[in-house]
Design an enzyme around this catalytic site. Structure first.
Site, PDB file in Angstrom:
ATOM      1  N   ASP A  41      10.137   6.049   6.779  1.00 23.66           N
ATOM      2  CA  ASP A  41      10.399   7.043   7.819  1.00 23.66           C
ATOM      3  C   ASP A  41       9.439   6.816   8.985  1.00 23.66           C
ATOM      4  O   ASP A  41       9.842   6.774  10.153  1.00 23.66           O
ATOM      5  CB  ASP A  41      10.211   8.447   7.228  1.00 23.66           C
ATOM      6  CG  ASP A  41      10.510   9.545   8.235  1.00 23.66           C
ATOM      7  OD1 ASP A  41      11.511   9.414   8.955  1.00 23.66           O
ATOM      8  OD2 ASP A  41       9.718  10.505   8.317  1.00 23.66           O
ATOM      9  N   LYS A  76       0.879   1.131  -0.536  1.00 24.28           N
ATOM     10  CA  LYS A  76      -0.515   1.561  -0.465  1.00 24.28           C
ATOM     11  C   LYS A  76      -1.122   1.333  -1.849  1.00 24.28           C
ATOM     12  O   LYS A  76      -1.664   2.256  -2.480  1.00 24.28           O
ATOM     13  CB  LYS A  76      -0.564   3.036  -0.008  1.00 24.28           C
ATOM     14  CG  LYS A  76      -1.945   3.574   0.316  1.00 24.28           C
ATOM     15  CD  LYS A  76      -2.533   3.090   1.626  1.00 24.28           C
ATOM     16  CE  LYS A  76      -3.970   3.525   1.772  1.00 24.28           C
ATOM     17  NZ  LYS A  76      -4.635   2.987   2.970  1.00 24.28           N
ATOM     18  N   ASP A 120      10.113   4.954  12.969  1.00 24.77           N
ATOM     19  CA  ASP A 120       9.894   5.606  14.273  1.00 24.77           C
ATOM     20  C   ASP A 120       8.972   4.753  15.159  1.00 24.77           C
ATOM     21  O   ASP A 120       9.171   4.655  16.373  1.00 24.77           O
ATOM     22  CB  ASP A 120       9.284   7.011  14.116  1.00 24.77           C
ATOM     23  CG  ASP A 120      10.342   8.120  14.156  1.00 24.77           C
ATOM     24  OD1 ASP A 120      11.459   7.873  13.669  1.00 24.77           O
ATOM     25  OD2 ASP A 120      10.047   9.224  14.672  1.00 24.77           O
ATOM     26  N   ASP A 171      -1.108   1.122   6.247  1.00 23.38           N
ATOM     27  CA  ASP A 171      -1.918   1.381   7.454  1.00 23.38           C
ATOM     28  C   ASP A 171      -2.022   0.114   8.305  1.00 23.38           C
ATOM     29  O   ASP A 171      -1.823   0.147   9.519  1.00 23.38           O
ATOM     30  CB  ASP A 171      -3.315   1.937   7.079  1.00 23.38           C
ATOM     31  CG  ASP A 171      -4.008   1.184   5.947  1.00 23.38           C
ATOM     32  OD1 ASP A 171      -3.376   0.283   5.344  1.00 23.38           O
ATOM     33  OD2 ASP A 171      -5.183   1.487   5.662  1.00 23.38           O
ATOM     34  N   TYR A 213       9.884  12.328  -1.242  1.00 15.99           N
ATOM     35  CA  TYR A 213      10.895  13.251  -0.710  1.00 15.99           C
ATOM     36  C   TYR A 213      11.598  14.029  -1.817  1.00 15.99           C
ATOM     37  O   TYR A 213      12.138  15.111  -1.567  1.00 15.99           O
ATOM     38  CB  TYR A 213      11.950  12.466   0.085  1.00 15.99           C
ATOM     39  CG  TYR A 213      11.616  12.217   1.529  1.00 15.99           C
ATOM     40  CD1 TYR A 213      10.418  11.625   1.907  1.00 15.99           C
ATOM     41  CD2 TYR A 213      12.529  12.559   2.534  1.00 15.99           C
ATOM     42  CE1 TYR A 213      10.131  11.370   3.233  1.00 15.99           C
ATOM     43  CE2 TYR A 213      12.244  12.309   3.872  1.00 15.99           C
ATOM     44  CZ  TYR A 213      11.050  11.716   4.219  1.00 15.99           C
ATOM     45  OH  TYR A 213      10.773  11.475   5.532  1.00 15.99           O
TER      46      TYR A 213
END
Ligand code: NAD
Ligand code: IPM
Ligand code: MN
Length: 356
Positions: free
Chosen positions: A244, A188, A248, A220, A142
């Protein structure tokens, strides 16, 4: 009587509606705990741009720095979507988080019993889910440089400094100590060097927290595990972008994005906001679910104001209202009492009086 100053930033779209609800709840709860709370509203996001040509004015920023806590609704919407990238409302939100040093974003995903049927997932999978995502909020992709795009390519940089990983890892381990003593670090590391580094530092910090179990998970797989068996998680710690996305997904476990609160904490300041956005599709229609924002207010009472009892009171009022069958459209089910934002708020206010 203790005096507290809160700055409210309703922002855009349903941000206006859910913060209006939160203000009523704060005003109802404060006197019960001998607090005198003043709430100062400021423009932030698209509405500020329309009024002043700037998404985040110096005045709003200074007010936030001068407050005991900040309460944010949401920013953004189609009206400002085509502005240059660094002028968008979302960029202003990042600037606010950075300026206030809010590096730790705490997003609890708890399934209320009354809502176990509201999720698109099976009841026995989600009932009893109670985990917290600790999302790093002022670093990673970000904020990394270089960033940009031209006609031929677009680029961003995911970078983490050692101190950034250390401090967020500490937050996660400390939180786990007060809960189920388990941390899952999501990365990751099989592909990204920055994730390999993240993993290494999290394990170094873990040496100080041997009473907490640490395990690593690729992002993942984690996305899949959160919907397959959410009860396996206690505290999740992860980077800005992964957090983020994972939060959700967690929203859908609790029934709706409209149920997930958050606290953004730093060494000096604190900001509370629902994780959802400005929901342009339902904005201005009195349909928004205010419960994520009300739960964010509960977190504000628990953390910044050090009044866990006040937080519990708000959670009890939410439980009570849901168990009476009141539902906004996003969490509606057969036979429920469909309620608008304002009706839901009225029910919460009634419950607050009934529970204490
Ligand atoms: P969104 O979270 O605004 O909405 C996604 C879906 O969830 C929509 O269908 C919406 O109606 C529903 N929803 C969200 N909150 C709800 C609530 N409280 N009650 C009932 N339904 C609710 O995400 P989006 O549509 O991708 O983004 C819209 C705008 O909001 C964009 O400009 C985005 O950048 C911005 N945004 C802001 C924040 C923030 O300010 N913190 C967070 C996320 C998105
Ligand atoms: C959130 C939002 C923000 C983010 C956007 C609006 C900048 O999605 O708070 O989750 O990505 O952090
Ligand atoms: Mn988000």
């Amino acid at each position: 009587m203790r005096s507290i100053k809160i700055v409210s930033l309703p922002g855009d779209g349903i941000g206006q509606e859910v913060v209006a609800s939160a203000v009523q709840v704060i005003e109802k709860v404060a006197p019960k705990f001998d607090l005198e709370i003043s709430i100062e509203e400021h423009l932030f996001g698209g509405c500020s741009y329309d009024a002043h040509g700037e998404m985040l004015t110096e005045e709003t920023l200074a007010a936030c720095k001068n407050a005991d806590a900040v309460l944010l609704g949401a920013v953004g919407g189609p009206k400002w979507e085509n502005l240059p990238h660094n002028k968008k409302p979302e960029a202003a939100l990042l600037k606010l988080r950075k300026e206030l040093g809010l590096y730790a974003n705490i997003r609890p995903a708890k399934v209320f019993d009354a809502l176990a049927d509201a999720s698109s997932l099976k009841k026995d999978i989600i009932q009893g889910t109670d985990f917290v995502v600790v999302r790093e909020l002022t670093g990673g992709i970000y904020f990394g440089q270089p960033r940009g795009y031209d006609e031929e390519k677009g680029w961003n940089t995911m970078v983490y400094e050692k101190y950034e990983v250390e401090r967020i890892a500490r937050q996660a381990f400390e939180l786990a100590r007060k809960r189920g003593k388990k941390v899952t670090s999501i990365d990751k590391a099989n592909v990204l060097e920055v994730s390999q580094f993240w993993r290494q530092i999290v394990h170094e910090v873990h040496k100080d927290y041997q009473d907490v179990v640490l395990n690593d998970m690729y992002v993942d797989n984690a996305a899949m595990q959160v919907v397959r068996n959410p009860k396996q998680f206690d505290v999740i710690v992860t980077s800005n972008l992964f957090g983020d996305i994972i939060s959700d997904i967690s929203g859908m476990i609790t029934g709706s994005l409209g149920m997930l609160p958050s606290a953004s904490l730093g060494d000096k300041y604190a900001l509370y906001e629902p994780i959802h956005g400005s929901a342009p599709d339902i904005a201005g229609q009195n349909k928004a679910n205010p419960l994520a924002t009300l739960a964010s207010v509960a977190m504000m009472f628990e953390n910044t104001l050090d009044l866990p009892e006040a937080g519990k009171l708000i959670y009890s009022a939410i439980e009570d209202t849901l168990s009476k069958g009141y539902r906004t459209g996003d969490i509606k089910s057969e036979g429920c009492k469909l309620a608008s934002t304002t009706e839901m708020t009225e029910q919460i206010l009634t419950s607050l009086d009934a529970v204490k």
